[in-house]
Design a protein around this motif. Structure first.
Motif, PDB file in Angstrom:
ATOM      1  N   ALA A 117      44.926  25.245  43.654  1.00  0.00           N
ATOM      2  CA  ALA A 117      44.238  24.311  44.392  1.00  0.00           C
ATOM      3  C   ALA A 117      43.008  24.978  45.046  1.00  0.00           C
ATOM      4  CB  ALA A 117      44.887  23.522  45.727  1.00  0.00           C
ATOM      5  N   HIS A 118      41.555  24.799  44.942  1.00  0.00           N
ATOM      6  CA  HIS A 118      40.470  25.570  45.154  1.00  0.00           C
ATOM      7  C   HIS A 118      39.965  24.778  46.237  1.00  0.00           C
ATOM      8  CE1 HIS A 118      40.151  27.603  41.311  1.00  0.00           C
ATOM      9  NE2 HIS A 118      41.059  26.986  41.029  1.00  0.00           N
ATOM     10  N   PHE A 119      39.304  25.655  47.166  1.00  0.00           N
ATOM     11  CA  PHE A 119      38.605  25.293  48.647  1.00  0.00           C
ATOM     12  C   PHE A 119      37.851  26.310  48.894  1.00  0.00           C
ATOM     13  CE2 PHE A 119      42.274  27.573  50.166  1.00  0.00           C
ATOM     14  CZ  PHE A 119      41.579  28.160  51.311  1.00  0.00           C
ATOM     15  N   GLY A 120      36.930  26.115  49.829  1.00  0.00           N
ATOM     16  CA  GLY A 120      36.279  27.059  50.698  1.00  0.00           C
ATOM     17  C   GLY A 120      34.787  26.766  50.585  1.00  0.00           C
ATOM     18  N   LEU A 121      34.005  25.623  49.712  1.00  0.00           N
ATOM     19  CA  LEU A 121      32.726  25.359  49.909  1.00  0.00           C
ATOM     20  C   LEU A 121      32.535  24.465  51.421  1.00  0.00           C
ATOM     21  CD1 LEU A 121      31.994  24.397  46.271  1.00  0.00           C
ATOM     22  CD2 LEU A 121      31.376  26.489  47.477  1.00  0.00           C
ATOM     23  N   PRO A 122      31.824  24.680  52.101  1.00  0.00           N
ATOM     24  CA  PRO A 122      31.572  23.760  53.350  1.00  0.00           C
ATOM     25  C   PRO A 122      31.124  22.341  53.055  1.00  0.00           C
ATOM     26  CG  PRO A 122      29.652  25.461  52.909  1.00  0.00           C
ATOM     27  CD  PRO A 122      30.630  25.699  51.912  1.00  0.00           C
ATOM     28  N   LEU A 152      23.234  27.950  54.839  1.00  0.00           N
ATOM     29  CA  LEU A 152      22.929  29.193  54.261  1.00  0.00           C
ATOM     30  C   LEU A 152      24.120  29.726  53.912  1.00  0.00           C
ATOM     31  CD1 LEU A 152      19.762  30.099  56.466  1.00  0.00           C
ATOM     32  CD2 LEU A 152      19.831  29.519  54.146  1.00  0.00           C
ATOM     33  N   GLU A 153      23.961  30.386  52.843  1.00  0.00           N
ATOM     34  CA  GLU A 153      25.495  31.361  52.301  1.00  0.00           C
ATOM     35  C   GLU A 153      25.411  32.673  52.919  1.00  0.00           C
ATOM     36  OE1 GLU A 153      25.989  31.425  48.178  1.00  0.00           O
ATOM     37  OE2 GLU A 153      27.263  29.340  48.210  1.00  0.00           O
ATOM     38  N   PRO A 154      26.534  33.189  53.383  1.00  0.00           N
ATOM     39  CA  PRO A 154      26.722  34.591  53.728  1.00  0.00           C
ATOM     40  C   PRO A 154      26.438  35.311  52.343  1.00  0.00           C
ATOM     41  CG  PRO A 154      28.465  33.456  54.928  1.00  0.00           C
ATOM     42  CD  PRO A 154      27.795  32.312  53.884  1.00  0.00           C
ATOM     43  N   ALA A 180      30.792  35.083  42.131  1.00  0.00           N
ATOM     44  CA  ALA A 180      29.930  35.318  43.558  1.00  0.00           C
ATOM     45  C   ALA A 180      30.679  35.274  44.759  1.00  0.00           C
ATOM     46  CB  ALA A 180      28.908  33.904  43.664  1.00  0.00           C
ATOM     47  N   ARG A 181      31.284  36.265  45.109  1.00  0.00           N
ATOM     48  CA  ARG A 181      32.316  36.375  46.309  1.00  0.00           C
ATOM     49  C   ARG A 181      31.825  36.030  47.579  1.00  0.00           C
ATOM     50  NH1 ARG A 181      36.672  40.873  47.774  1.00  0.00           N
ATOM     51  NH2 ARG A 181      38.394  39.683  47.612  1.00  0.00           N
ATOM     52  N   VAL A 182      31.791  34.720  47.737  1.00  0.00           N
ATOM     53  CA  VAL A 182      31.147  34.365  49.141  1.00  0.00           C
ATOM     54  C   VAL A 182      32.224  33.785  49.781  1.00  0.00           C
ATOM     55  CG1 VAL A 182      29.349  32.936  50.392  1.00  0.00           C
ATOM     56  CG2 VAL A 182      28.968  34.130  48.214  1.00  0.00           C
ATOM     57  N   ASN A 183      32.731  32.591  49.364  1.00  0.00           N
ATOM     58  CA  ASN A 183      33.472  31.527  50.337  1.00  0.00           C
ATOM     59  C   ASN A 183      34.857  30.770  49.508  1.00  0.00           C
ATOM     60  OD1 ASN A 183      32.090  29.991  49.001  1.00  0.00           O
ATOM     61  ND2 ASN A 183      30.911  29.162  50.740  1.00  0.00           N
ATOM     62  N   GLU A 184      34.781  30.814  48.107  1.00  0.00           N
ATOM     63  CA  GLU A 184      35.585  30.168  47.412  1.00  0.00           C
ATOM     64  C   GLU A 184      37.121  30.972  47.285  1.00  0.00           C
ATOM     65  OE1 GLU A 184      33.882  27.554  43.967  1.00  0.00           O
ATOM     66  OE2 GLU A 184      32.079  29.123  44.577  1.00  0.00           O
ATOM     67  N   MET A 185      38.226  30.200  47.481  1.00  0.00           N
ATOM     68  CA  MET A 185      39.305  30.754  47.194  1.00  0.00           C
ATOM     69  C   MET A 185      40.424  29.701  46.819  1.00  0.00           C
ATOM     70  SD  MET A 185      39.833  31.320  51.338  1.00  0.00           S
ATOM     71  CE  MET A 185      38.148  31.347  51.689  1.00  0.00           C
ATOM     72  N   HIS A 231      28.176  22.957  41.642  1.00  0.00           N
ATOM     73  CA  HIS A 231      26.787  22.951  41.827  1.00  0.00           C
ATOM     74  C   HIS A 231      26.312  21.797  43.055  1.00  0.00           C
ATOM     75  CE1 HIS A 231      22.584  23.469  41.918  1.00  0.00           C
ATOM     76  NE2 HIS A 231      22.468  22.177  41.360  1.00  0.00           N
ATOM     77  N   ASP A 232      26.941  20.589  42.736  1.00  0.00           N
ATOM     78  CA  ASP A 232      26.350  19.441  43.543  1.00  0.00           C
ATOM     79  C   ASP A 232      27.120  19.629  44.780  1.00  0.00           C
ATOM     80  OD1 ASP A 232      25.015  18.307  41.510  1.00  0.00           O
ATOM     81  OD2 ASP A 232      26.606  16.982  40.653  1.00  0.00           O
ATOM     82  N   ILE A 233      28.593  20.182  44.858  1.00  0.00           N
ATOM     83  CA  ILE A 233      29.050  20.254  46.321  1.00  0.00           C
ATOM     84  C   ILE A 233      28.456  21.363  47.148  1.00  0.00           C
ATOM     85  CG2 ILE A 233      31.197  21.191  47.509  1.00  0.00           C
ATOM     86  CD1 ILE A 233      32.733  20.658  44.986  1.00  0.00           C
ATOM     87  N   LYS A 234      27.704  22.449  46.529  1.00  0.00           N
ATOM     88  CA  LYS A 234      26.820  23.259  47.345  1.00  0.00           C
ATOM     89  C   LYS A 234      25.458  22.566  47.885  1.00  0.00           C
ATOM     90  CE  LYS A 234      28.523  27.673  45.153  1.00  0.00           C
ATOM     91  NZ  LYS A 234      27.974  29.006  44.241  1.00  0.00           N
TER      92      LYS A 234
END
Length: 203
Positions: free
Chosen positions: A92-97, A102-104, A129-134, A176-179
């Motif tokens: 179960a994937h999440f993390g995109l705001p 602006l992404e860290p 791209a290890r930013v926020n997805e887990m 991409h659309d979520i971002k």
């Protein structure tokens, strides 16, 4: 409240400025933070409805960089109202705001020190791209170990809630659309997705 929003804004700006350099000294300080528990409050939606809680013991001894970034995202509110956007029998994937921002800067990979077993919480590696997805592992996915997927914690309560996260859309929502549009896109096209109402990390 205005004070809380201002504090989060300042923390976000600091996180964006720090980037990867801000994580360079994680090391022993992160390992010392033991028994920190993150409590996810989840709105299940879908065919289940209702709310649930998932408690995750964070493991900086496994993945100090990943745990530090998770705590930063929690503190600045980026996980609030975030959808669990890809749910399959495996994960179960999440993390995109919920709201585009602006992404860290991406963070460096952690060494994989624990297996991707059912109930672990894992940060995606730098190749993604290890930013926020887990994601939560819903079954044993140990084949991910050799691909650099480092677990950052383990579910200690509420795995039944993870299993109830709405899975009817599979991987159809477009990352991409979520971002680009956040929950505006998801609420219109995938209204049954479960969402994370809030995340609190114990002191």
């Amino acid at each position: 409240p205005r004070g809380r929003a201002a504090r989060r804004g300042a923390e976000r700006r600091a996180l964006l400025r720090a980037g990867v350099a801000g994580l360079a000294a994680v090391g022993q300080a992160a390992v010392a933070k033991e028994d920190r528990v993150a409590t996810f409050r989840v709105e299940l939606e879908g065919d289940d409805n209702g709310f649930g809680e998932i408690k995750v013991r964070l493991r900086p001894d496994w993945a100090p960089r990943g745990v530090k970034r998770f705590e930063q995202l929690s503190r600045i509110g980026d996980l609030e109202d975030a959808a669990v956007y890809h749910v399959t029998g495996q994960a179960a994937h999440f993390g995109l705001p919920a709201s585009p921002s602006l992404e860290p800067a991406p963070i460096k990979d952690d060494i994989v020190r624990a297996e991707n077993k059912r109930g672990t919480l894992t940060f995606k590696p730098s190749g993604m791209a290890r930013v926020n997805e887990m994601f939560f592992n819903k079954e044993d996915n140990t084949w991910l170990d050799r691909q650099g997927y480092a677990p950052i914690g383990e579910v200690v309560e509420g795995m039944d809630v993870v299993d109830r996260l709405y899975a009817g859309y599979g991987k159809r929502p477009n990352r991409h659309d979520i971002k680009m549009e956040g929950n505006k896109y998801l609420d219109e096209d995938f209204p049954k997705l479960s969402k994370i109402v809030a995340v609190e990390v114990s002191a």
